[in-house]
Every structure is written in structure tokens, then in C-alpha cells.
Design a protein around this motif. Structure first.
Motif, mmCIF file in Angstrom:
data_model
loop_
_atom_site.group_PDB
_atom_site.id
_atom_site.type_symbol
_atom_site.label_atom_id
_atom_site.label_comp_id
_atom_site.label_asym_id
_atom_site.label_seq_id
_atom_site.Cartn_x
_atom_site.Cartn_y
_atom_site.Cartn_z
ATOM 1 N N VAL A 126 0.873 -1.162 0.000
ATOM 2 C CA VAL A 126 0.000 0.000 0.000
ATOM 3 C C VAL A 126 0.916 1.219 0.000
ATOM 4 C CG1 VAL A 126 -1.666 1.317 1.360
ATOM 5 C CG2 VAL A 126 -1.880 -1.154 1.205
ATOM 6 N N GLN A 127 0.590 2.207 -0.809
ATOM 7 C CA GLN A 127 1.475 3.352 -0.968
ATOM 8 C C GLN A 127 0.732 4.657 -0.731
ATOM 9 O OE1 GLN A 127 4.242 2.661 -3.910
ATOM 10 N NE2 GLN A 127 5.530 3.926 -2.678
ATOM 11 N N TYR A 128 1.363 5.568 0.013
ATOM 12 C CA TYR A 128 0.780 6.894 0.218
ATOM 13 C C TYR A 128 1.731 7.947 -0.337
ATOM 14 C CZ TYR A 128 -1.923 4.356 3.792
ATOM 15 O OH TYR A 128 -2.712 3.461 4.444
ATOM 16 N N GLY A 129 1.188 8.846 -1.177
ATOM 17 C CA GLY A 129 1.979 9.933 -1.736
ATOM 18 C C GLY A 129 2.198 11.047 -0.716
ATOM 19 N N LEU A 130 3.075 12.003 -1.082
ATOM 20 C CA LEU A 130 3.454 13.091 -0.166
ATOM 21 C C LEU A 130 2.272 13.914 0.325
ATOM 22 C CD1 LEU A 130 6.516 14.308 -2.209
ATOM 23 C CD2 LEU A 130 6.650 13.469 0.133
ATOM 24 N N TRP A 131 1.243 14.061 -0.498
ATOM 25 C CA TRP A 131 0.089 14.869 -0.103
ATOM 26 C C TRP A 131 -1.089 14.013 0.359
ATOM 27 C CZ3 TRP A 131 0.027 19.262 -4.374
ATOM 28 C CH2 TRP A 131 1.033 20.190 -4.059
ATOM 29 N N ARG A 132 -0.841 12.733 0.611
ATOM 30 C CA ARG A 132 -1.939 11.879 1.048
ATOM 31 C C ARG A 132 -1.768 11.408 2.491
ATOM 32 N NH1 ARG A 132 -5.389 10.437 -3.123
ATOM 33 N NH2 ARG A 132 -6.835 10.041 -1.426
ATOM 34 N N TYR A 133 -0.676 11.777 3.136
ATOM 35 C CA TYR A 133 -0.522 11.397 4.539
ATOM 36 C C TYR A 133 0.118 12.554 5.316
ATOM 37 C CZ TYR A 133 4.525 10.872 4.050
ATOM 38 O OH TYR A 133 5.864 11.126 3.846
ATOM 39 N N TYR A 134 -0.045 12.556 6.611
ATOM 40 C CA TYR A 134 0.652 13.499 7.474
ATOM 41 C C TYR A 134 0.832 12.835 8.837
ATOM 42 C CZ TYR A 134 -3.965 14.430 9.512
ATOM 43 O OH TYR A 134 -5.172 14.304 10.130
ATOM 44 N N THR A 135 1.678 13.433 9.654
ATOM 45 C CA THR A 135 1.883 12.888 10.988
ATOM 46 C C THR A 135 1.170 13.796 11.972
ATOM 47 O OG1 THR A 135 4.032 12.121 10.253
ATOM 48 C CG2 THR A 135 3.657 12.136 12.616
ATOM 49 N N ASN A 136 0.295 13.250 12.766
ATOM 50 C CA ASN A 136 -0.451 14.089 13.712
ATOM 51 C C ASN A 136 0.399 14.367 14.960
ATOM 52 O OD1 ASN A 136 -0.611 11.874 15.376
ATOM 53 N ND2 ASN A 136 -2.785 11.482 15.058
ATOM 54 N N PRO A 137 -0.061 15.258 15.845
ATOM 55 C CA PRO A 137 0.772 15.623 17.005
ATOM 56 C C PRO A 137 1.156 14.425 17.874
ATOM 57 C CG PRO A 137 -1.054 17.165 16.757
ATOM 58 C CD PRO A 137 -1.285 16.077 15.764
ATOM 59 N N GLU A 138 0.383 13.373 17.822
ATOM 60 C CA GLU A 138 0.719 12.172 18.609
ATOM 61 C C GLU A 138 1.770 11.309 17.904
ATOM 62 O OE1 GLU A 138 -2.886 12.882 18.159
ATOM 63 O OE2 GLU A 138 -2.447 14.136 19.903
ATOM 64 N N GLY A 139 2.237 11.774 16.733
ATOM 65 C CA GLY A 139 3.260 11.009 16.014
ATOM 66 C C GLY A 139 2.703 9.867 15.191
ATOM 67 N N GLU A 140 1.381 9.899 14.980
ATOM 68 C CA GLU A 140 0.773 8.824 14.195
ATOM 69 C C GLU A 140 0.585 9.270 12.754
ATOM 70 O OE1 GLU A 140 -2.114 7.050 17.715
ATOM 71 O OE2 GLU A 140 -2.713 8.804 16.590
#
Lengths: 818, 216
Positions: free
Chosen positions: A568-582
Motif C-alpha cells: 500500500v502506498q501513500y503519496g506526499l500529499w496523502r498522509y501526514y503525521t499528527n501531534p501524537e506522532g501517528e
């Protein structure tokens, strides 16, 4: 995009007022340049005649102007002068006993020919090489200061079933990244994919250039020669040329050339492949043409121990070119077509982490079936059309070259899944490349080119995949202007290039819930190149070049989202890290999130060459800093309904590359020649001070070729032995087996050190033997690749997780040429 | 611009037309932009919700439900098994499934898809050894020939005889059990499903480990 359209519109319907003003300007200009057009009988042509193989001068060769009594003989250095020539255009021929005669059409109108310093390379009668004439200094890609390696027709002719990447991988510093034996992408100094620009017939090859599972659709049989530029040639070729450029040249459509043709056919044992290709061409006084076609089919390959199920390949291609020549004008039309069905290893599909764990731990692939020519899923069906029109005008104020091209690339990919009869990826990509260049006349020692370019791409998903589009529909428009100037001072030539690109993108995609997302963004970038070539002596030459290049992340790097192949692949604009580091994927990002910047590379490349009669030595050293280098890497194993799955993300970090390529060849005796080469690359993510992934390991290779005298009464017979050793990649990331993550033995988050799921494969030794022969118009070869039937895995092959590389392959080719 | 105009004027008429043609075609090339998003796709691969429905064969109002959910499909959120299964000892249940993709509104019934392609699918089970009076044993994930009471078979089986699917099964709960396990695995077996295919043939569509309790 609007301005240039208007520009062309205006050009098409020139306004009356503008016409009158222009006429005045033109009259002035013409009277100024009138003197150049007059004919007289004082023109002369100079040149040198050399043996094509050894580059040794040929004395007493005959050079004769056709249909006249003018002629000359070469002196002991191979030099000749033809004097008192009246015509602006004429043909001359070069003859030498035991060598192939060559006819050359010379055109004094052609700016490139003004210096008329010809180099005539004559090939021996019994040799497989062709005699050729090179005019002026042969400058590949106008960047003289950049390290270049060229592969010509005679080397390509016997490798028509190979991929482009595999053919050029014999060059030091060049290797290939692959997804199995059918999908191979060139790697230059550790960079691949959309950091290597592929220029096919003068046009940027417009294809789905993302990931490591999309190879350029280029037919080797249609290429006349292939050159590899190892520097950052962004100035000349535009964005994406960070790592280098692969130039594929078609037939040169030479004038005044008798009808020529070639029919070749072959069989290879591994995969029971067969192939046939043919081409025909002729050149007349004003007109020349070339047509060619090729077909091949290969079934399942096999590794030394098992069949590699579903690794067949089928390809058909055709190309046709016309040239019409008028005094000062050249018109060229070219069209090519290619159609491929590429099988991917059946065992490379793993729809769950459990299956993936099982697959990568297994000694043998999980699917092994008997040999078959049938290509099932997973596979890729691609077609590519290229149409091109080129107009050259050799005017008194320099040469103008206009190039118009259009490409249509269609790609369907099939996965093993519930709707396997439907493609999971179904894309049509239209590419327009329009270029106008002006090669200005020499001002003293200053020479140069100015160019403007408009490049556009339109990518559309075809409906009916039953899966949310992996990459969006998009349009790209790019406007560029560039200038490259060189000046000769004594033994040195200095070179400066500048380029400005403005790129506009519009993307429309869908989220998993089928909501539409849209974005529009643009980038403007400046690139530069500075270089020098110095002829230290007649034996030593030094080149150095500092070049920059840039590219915007491509749409797959921005937007990919979903499962394809085994991950499964996520591009640069399809994921982020939330403040909890997830890691989170609940929204689509834009440029305003500030997470993505264009990739910019600065490459310094130096090359020192030594050449004398016996020895030829080249050492290339380079260092390359890439700001915001984009790479994909394993990040996690996430539990989905069907089980835990390996997840990869695109990530950005500053990276540094440094390395060296060395080649040394020596003529050991009249018929014996040896070559040894090595390449070494060091690379690192300097932002996080950790290793990068999928970087080429160290490699050493040697070659010994022996022209066997009077073997079986053949006029030409040559035996070549090749041996290479590829080391284990010691700069690979640490290994974490999927089980360790699934069972929570190791905790991974987005800040964790980079890892891979399997150890880099061990080093391996490969041996190849090739015998070539020629007798009259027939020729051929017998080649055994991996002659020792070594079992090995290639670190740069995605399939290394699942299966060994292909084993021994004996390839028999025969050809008839006239 | 200047260069191009010189080019235009210096030619004889036919060449003039040719160049206008060239430039005209460039205009055509450049005017192929569009602004469409990809078509919406009906994505049968995505499952976000699975509910196991145990219905007492003697009393249709006695229903035990247990569900699992992955609210963002292919997103980063983990699959969550939300309920424990609590059955009553000695009672016989029919087990059916509600399988949905709720990313779409309204949710899409994936169970229907599976029924349509039943010759490519089979559900396998594993559970704490001896948890059920019928079937006995620990299920057919480890050994496909172990007993499971399949109450359905596929329609156009490749080898001619109907093979079990598993969208309907019957279960008679055994003696009291706390914290046991009950795993259901739907395998997708295109061209591979036969009388002898197993729980490792093909690829899993879901593989859900539930906690099983049996009360008095």
C-alpha cells in the motif's frame, strides 16, 4: 498556458500591419547577407580518414567528388583537402582497399558544415561496423563539458529483445532498477525514474514515469545509437534531468545513400523467445526514407532452479521516417509505434502481510507452474505513438530548428484480484513537446544556442477499473527558455548554460469515498550549468561540469494512494503525521501545508581521459547534492481487513551522492583487446544521517575480446568473454522482517530509522560468452548469458523479495544485410 | 518571435502553407486540456464493516451479532474487532454475514458481490479446539478437510461439483468457554477454488480474529 496559444494564433494569421513592417526589415536583412549566397569556385572541404575500430589514420585513401574529376588522397595523418568546389551542395565518396566505401552529401549552406572538418570513420569490409562520416566536432547534446558514453548500431543490433535500460547498463556508472525481467529503468549514478530524462528521437519520452514498475516503451531495434549523459543536463533538456540523460537517436536519414536493409531473426533458450526485425532505407539527392519493424515473443523465463511463472513478454513495433532536403532547408517527419504485453512474476502479488512474510521467507516462489507463453495477471499492456516533425533552416544568421511532436501513451495494468479481467490502472497520457532553437553564428570563438520550449501533458484515467484511481487526472504546461554558450580559449573550451522554466499543474482526483479533490499549483525555477573541456595534450583530455536541475514531484509522488502489487502506498500529499506522532490519511494536503518542495540537484562531474594507440583510460568522479530528494520507503505494517499489509510512503530529505566510474581498455595484441571497469557510489540521507534505500552496489567487470583468425573460413569471427562481480550493498538500510512488526517485536513510527523487509542480497559473479561472425552479407552471433547458471538476486530488482534472477540464456541471432 | 517571422516570410508559398499548417497543428496539440476528475469507481475491493450474525435456529429473535470495522479502508487506521462473540451452550445457530463498504453513501453490500462470484470465494473458520458440539475439532483453516457445516455451495464450480462457500453455516455451541477464539477468513481464489483448495489458496479478503465466549 494561454500566452503561447495566442502566440501561435497570431503567427498563423499575421496581421497586415505587421507584414508590411516585416517586409521592410527583411529587405534590409537580405541585402546585408546577400554576399553569402553567391556561388564561386573557391570553396574547400577538409577532413580526416580513420579506421573505425582503432581510430588509426588511413593514409592514401581516395576522396573523390562524385560526377567530377576533383579528388584527393589522404596524407600519412589521414588528412585530405578537396579544393576549387563550385557547388553549394555535392556528394563525395571515400574509398580505401579492404574497407567499406562511404558516400557523404555535403551542404555548404549548413552552418554545422562551415568548419567542414570531416571525420571519416571507415570500417573494414569483413567487419560488422558501418563506415560513417561525422561533420564538425561531434557534440552530443550541445554540452561538451559533460561526460558522455555512446553505444552505436552494431552493438544494439544483437540485443533487440533487451530493454533500453539493460542495453545501456554495460556503461560504467549505469545500471538498472527493475520489477522483474521485463520492466527495467535506467539508473545513472544511483538515480532513476523521473530523475533520468529519456529523449527519444529528440523528444522527451512521455510515459507513466513513476515508481519502479513503469519502464520506457522504447524499441531497441528502432534505435540507431544511444548516448548517455552522466551530468545534470537540466539546462539543455529541462526539468527531471537531475541524474542524467539517455538520448536514443533514430535513423539519421542520410542523403545520397544506396538502398540498404537488414533482416534479422533469433531464438533464445531461456523463455524460448523468438524475434524478427527488418528495416529498409535509401537516400537520394533531395529525399531519404527509412522504415523498420520488429516483433518478439518470450515465454516464462526460468531461474537456475525453477520456472519464473508469468514472466513472458511480447512486443511489436514499427517506425518510419522521411527527410526532404532543399538548399538551406531540411524537413523530417518521423513516426513510431510500440505495443507491449509485459508479464510480471505471479508470486510477486501478496495481498496480505502474512502472504508477504511467507513469500519473502520462502526459498522458492509460491507459484511455480510449467512453462507457458501465456501472459496472465499481473501484467502490463502498453502502446505508445510518437509523431514528430522537424524543420531546420540554415540561414545566414545561423541555424533555426523547429520541432513539433505529439505522443500518445496508453497503459493498462492488471492485478490478481477479484476483478482481474479489468485493469487496475488504465491511463492515457498525451504529451506535446514543441521547441524552437537558434544556433547562432560564431562570434569569434563564441558559439551557442538559444531555445524556447513548450511542453504539455494531459493524463486521464479511463473509467471501469473498479478501483479508486491510484493517480489523479492532471494537466501540466511548462514554458521554458534557455541559452547555452561556449567559448574556445587556447586548449580550453568554456561553457555556460542558463534556463528558466515555469510549470503549471492542475490535478483532479478522488478520495476513497469517491469525493473529488482538486488542486492547481505552479513552480518557477532557474537552472544553470558551467563547464570546461581542456585538451591537455593530444593524449589527455579533461572535462568538468557543474550543473543544476530540478523537478516537481510527479503526480504519483504527490497523490498515490492505494494498493498495487504487494504494498500500500501513500503519496506526499496523502498522509501526514499528527501531534501524537501517528500517520494519518484522512485528508488530502496541498502546497499550503508546506510539506513539499521541488527537488533540486547540484551535480559536479569530472572526467579525465587518456588515449593512445594501445591504451584508453577514463576516470569519472562526481558529487551530487540533492535538496528535498524524494524516495519511497517502507514505513509500517498496517492491519486491514484482509490482514496486515506493508505500507510504503514517499518521503523527502536532503541527500548526498558521490562516486566514481573507471574504465581501462588495452589493445593486448593485434587481435586481442581487454577492458576492465568499476563503479562505486556512496550515498546518504544527510538530513537524518542514515542510509538511502535501493542504491546500486559496487560492481567490477572485465571483458576480453579476441578476433579469431580464419575460423571456419569465415571472413570475420570474434569471441568475447565477459565476467563481472557485483558486491553486496553494504549501505542498505537495516532489516526488519514483516513478522517482527506484525508481532509488535519492533515498534515503528514515522520518525524511526529507515528499514527494509529483507537483507540486501549477497554478492555474485556472472560470466557471459559471445561469438560473432560475418560472411558476406550474412552475420550473426551466439551468446550465452549467465553461462555458469548462477543463482543470484539483484538488489535493484523489486522481485528480489520473491525470486532469483534468470539463469543461463543462450541466444542465437542471424542477420542478412545489404 | 523575430526569428520565426523571418522564417515565415522567406519561404515560397507552399512552404508558407506548410509552416502555417505546422503551427496550426501545434495550436491543436495545445488545446487538448480538460478539467475532468476521474469517474467515480465502484470499488468492490474495499470492505469497511463485517458483522457476524448468529441466529438461533429454534428462535429467530435470538440473534448474536459481532462486528469488525476499518473506518478508512486503505487509510492508516487499523482494523478494529469491536465485539466479542457470546453464544449459549447447546444452542444451534445459523451464521450469516453482513459485509459492507461504508465509505460510500449509501453503503455498498459486498456480500452480494461475493455471492455473485461464489465460485471464487470460500470462508474458512478456526476456533478453540472443542468449542462446538457440531462441528467438532478446531476448524478448517489449519486443515481444509476438517469438518465445518457449510449450508451453501457455489453455482458454477470449475470442477463440476458444487463446492462450499460459507456465507451460511450452522454451529452448535459446546460447553462453557471464556476468552476462546473464533477466526473467520474469506479467501479469494480466482481460478484456484476446487474441492481440495485450502485456507491458504488465493488471497484473503478478510481475516478476523474474534474472542469467543460460551455461556450457560
Amino acid at each position: 498556458m494561454v500566452p503561447i496559444e495566442l502566440d501561435f494564433m497570431r503567427m498563423g494569421f499575421v496581421h497586415n500591419m505587421v507584414r508590411i513592417r516585416l517586409t521592410v526589415i527583411l529587405i534590409v536583412l537580405f541585402s546585408a547577407f546577400l554576399s553569402f549566397a553567391q556561388t564561386d569556385c573557391t570553396k574547400k572541404v577538409t577532413g580526416r580518414v580513420l579506421d573505425k575500430e582503432t581510430s588509426e589514420p588511413l593514409a592514401f585513401a581516395t576522396v573523390r567528388v562524385i560526377d567530377s574529376d576533383k579528388g584527393a588522397l589522404t596524407d600519412d595523418k589521414g588528412n585530405f583537402i578537396l579544393t576549387n568546389i563550385c557547388e553549394n551542395e555535392f556528394d563525395f565518396e571515400v574509398r580505401f582497399l579492404g574497407y567499406k566505401t562511404v558516400v557523404h552529401h555535403h551542404d555548404f549552406n549548413n552552418r554545422d558544415h562551415v568548419d567542414n572538418d570531416h571525420i571519416v570513420y571507415l570500417a573494414q569490409d569483413e567487419n560488422q561496423l558501418e563506415s560513417v562520416v561525422v561533420e564538425g566536432e561531434e557534440i552530443i547534446g550541445d554540452l561538451q563539458s559533460m561526460a558522455v558514453v555512446k553505444i552505436d548500431r552494431s552493438q544494439l543490433a544483437t540485443q533487440t529483445t533487451q530493454s533500453l535500460a539493460s542495453v545501456i547498463s554495460d556503461i560504467q556508472g549505469v545500471t538498472f532498477n527493475s520489477t522483474g525481467s521485463n520492466v527495467q529503468l535506467p539508473v545513472i549514478h544511483g538515480l532513476y525514474g523521473n530523475r533520468i530524462l529519456i529523449i527519444n528521437n529528440g523528444v522527451k519520452h512521455g510515459f507513466q514515469n513513476w515508481g519502479s514498475d513503469h519502464a520506457p516503451e522504447i524499441d531497441i531495434a528502432s534505435a540507431n545509437n544511444i548516448s548517455v549523459l552522466k551530468g545534470a543536463a537540466g539546462v539543455r533538456y529541462g526539468p527531471e534531468a537531475l541524474g542524467g540523460v539517455v538520448l536514443v537517436e533514430g535513423n539519421p536519414l542520410t542523403l545520397s545513400k544506396k538502398m540498404y536493409g537488414n533482416v534479422a531473426s533469433g531464438y533464445e533458450t531461456n523463455g524460448r523467445g523468438y524475434n524478427v526485425n527488418a528495416n529498409l532505407g535509401a537516400g537520394y539527392e533531395r529525399f531519404s526514407f527509412h522504415v523498420g519493424g520488429s516483433y518478439f515473443k518470450i515465454g516464462d523465463r526460468n531461474s537456475p532452479d525453477y520456472s519464473l511463472t508469468n514472466t513472458g513478454k511480447e512486443e511489436r513495433s514499427a517506425n518510419v521516417g522521411f527527410r526532404y532536403h532543399l538548399p538551406k532547408w531540411d524537413f523530417k517527419v518521423y513516426y513510431s509505434y510500440i505495443d507491449q504485453d509485459l508479464g510480471l512474476l505471479r508470486s510477486s502479488i501478496a495481498e496480505s502481510g502474512d502472504r508477504f512474510s511467507l513469500s519473502i521467507a520462502a526459498a522458492e516462489p509460491l507459484f511455480i507452474r510449467d512453462f507457458s507463453y501465456t501472459i496472465n495477471e499481473p501484467n502490463q499492456l502498453t502502446t505508445h505513438h510518437l509523431g514528430k516533425l522537424e524543420v531546420d533552416w540554415h540561414s545566414s544568421i545561423g541555424k533555426f530548428s523547429l520541432l513539433l511532436s505529439q505522443q500518445i501513451n496508453s497503459r493498462k495494468e492488471f492485478d490478481v484480484r477479484r476483478n482481474s479481467e479489468r485493469p487496475i490502472i488504465d491511463l492515457d497520457l498525451n504529451t506535446t513537446d514543441t521547441k524552437l532553437e537558434w544556433y547562432h553564428p560564431s562570434f569569434g570563438q563564441l558559439e551557442g544556442t538559444f531555445g524556447i520550449q513548450y511542453f504539455a501533458q494531459n493524463n486521464d484515467n479511463n473509467p471501469g477499473t473498479n478501483t479508486t484511481a491510484l493517480i489523479p487526472n492532471y494537466n501540466t504546461h511548462r514554458f521554458s527558455a534557455y541559452a547555452i554558450e561556449s567559448i574556445k580559449k587556447g586548449k580550453s573550451t568554456y561553457e555556460l548554460g542558463l534556463r528558466l522554466d515555469h510549470e503549471y499543474n492542475s490535478a483532479r482526483g478522488r478520495e476513497l469515498n469517491q469525493d473529488i479533490f482538486r488542486n492547481e499549483f505552479s513552480f518557477t525555477n532557474f537552472t544553470a550549468s558551467l563547464g570546461m573541456v581542456r585538451d591537455i595534450s593530444d593524449k589527455w583530455q579533461f572535462r568538468t561540469n557543474v550543473g543544476s536541475a530540478w523537478r516537481t514531484p510527479n503526480m504519483a509522488e504527490f497523490y498515490s494512494f492505494g494498493q498495487h502489487g504487494f504494498n500500500v502506498q501513500y503519496g506526499l500529499w496523502r498522509y501526514y503525521t499528527n501531534p501524537e506522532g501517528e500517520l494519518r490519511t484522512d485528508r488530502v494536503l496541498t502546497e499550503e501545508d508546506g510539506v513539499t518542495k521541488p527537488e533540486k540537484g547540484y551535480k559536479w562531474i569530472n572526467e579525465l581521459t587518456f588515449k593512445n594507440n594501445e591504451n584508453r583510460f577514463t576516470v569519472t568522479a562526481y558529487s551530487h547534492f540533492i535538496d528535498n530528494f524524494i524516495f519511497d520507503r517502507p514505513i509500517a505494517i498496517i492491519g486491514f481487513f484482509w490482514g496486515p499489509m506493508p505500507v510504503f510512503i514517499y518521503d523527502q530529505a536532503d541527500a548526498f551522492f558521490a562516486g566514481t566510474d573507471i574504465t581501462y581498455s588495452r589493445v593486448l595484441s593485434k587481435n586481442l583487446k581487454g577492458t576492465i571497469g568499476t563503479s562505486y557510489l556512496w550515498s546518504r540521507n544527510i538530513e537524518k544521517n542514515e542510509t538511502l534505500i535501493n542504491q546500486p552496489p559496487i560492481n567490477i567487470n572485465t571483458e576480453l575480446s579476441w578476433k579469431t583468425p580464419f575460423f571456419l573460413g569465415l571472413t570475420f569471427s570474434k569471441l568475447t568473454l565477459q565476467a563481472s562481480y557485483t558486491f553486496r550493498q553494504f549501505q542498505a538500510p537495516r532489516t526488519i522482517a514483516p513478522d517482527q512488526i506484525i508481532n509488535r517485536e519492533v515498534e515503528i513510527n514515522s520518525e524511526s530509522e529507515i528499514f527494509d523487509f529483507k537483507d540486501a542480497p549477497d554478492g555474485y559473479f556472472l560470466g557471459h560468452i559471445r561469438w560473432e561472425w560475418k560472411q558476406g552479407k550474412f552475420g550473426g552471433q551466439v551468446e550465452a548469458r549467465n553461462v555458469l547458471n548462477t543463482s543470484y538476486r539483484d538488489y535493484l530488482n523489486q522481485m528480489r523479495y520473491f525470486a532469483d534472477e534468470i539463469g543461463r540464456n543462450i541466444n542465437i541471432q542471424i542477420n542478412y544485410s545489404f | 518571435m523575430f526569428a520565426k517571422i523571418i522564417l515565415l516570410r522567406n519561404m515560397k508559398n507552399f512552404k508558407n502553407y506548410l509552416l502555417i499548417g505546422l503551427i496550426g497543428s501545434a495550436v491543436v496539440f495545445t488545446s487538448c486540456g480538460d478539467d475532468d476528475a476521474p469517474d467515480a469507481e465502484n470499488d468492490p475491493e474495499v470492505i469497511t464493516d463485517v458483522t457476524l450474525v448468529f441466529t438461533n435456529t429454534a428462535d429467530a429473535t435470538d440473534v448474536v451479532r459481532a462486528s469488525a470495522e476499518d473506518p478508512d479502508g486503505l487509510g492508516t487506521e487499523e482494523l478494529e474487532v469491536k465485539d466479542e462473540i457470546t453464544l449459549t451452550s447447546g444452542v444451534t445457530y445459523t451464521l450469516t454475514f453482513e459485509i459492507f463498504n461504508n465509505l460510500e453513501t449509501p453503503g455498498e453490500d459486498i456480500g452480494d458481490e461475493i455471492k455473485d462470484e461464489d465460485h471464487e470465494h470460500q470462508i474458512f473458520f478456526s476456533f478453540s479446539d472443542g468449542a462446538f458440539e457440531d462441528p467438532r475439532g478446531d476448524g478448517n483453516i489449519d486443515n481444509a478437510s476438517d469438518p465445518i457445516n457449510y449450508e451453501d455451495e457455489d453455482s458454477d464450480a470449475q470442477d463440476g461439483s458444487g463446492n462450499p462457500v460459507g456465507l451460511v453455516t450452522t454451529w452448535t455451541a459446546g460447553s462453557v468457554l471464556t476468552g476462546g477464539n473464533f477466526t473467520v477468513r474469506l479467501m479469494h481464489q480466482p481460478d484456484e477454488k476446487t474441492a481440495t483448495s485450502t485456507a491458504t489458496t488465493g488471497e484473503p479478503d478478510f481475516n478476523l480474529p474474534f474472542v469467543l465466549n460460551i455461556q450457560q
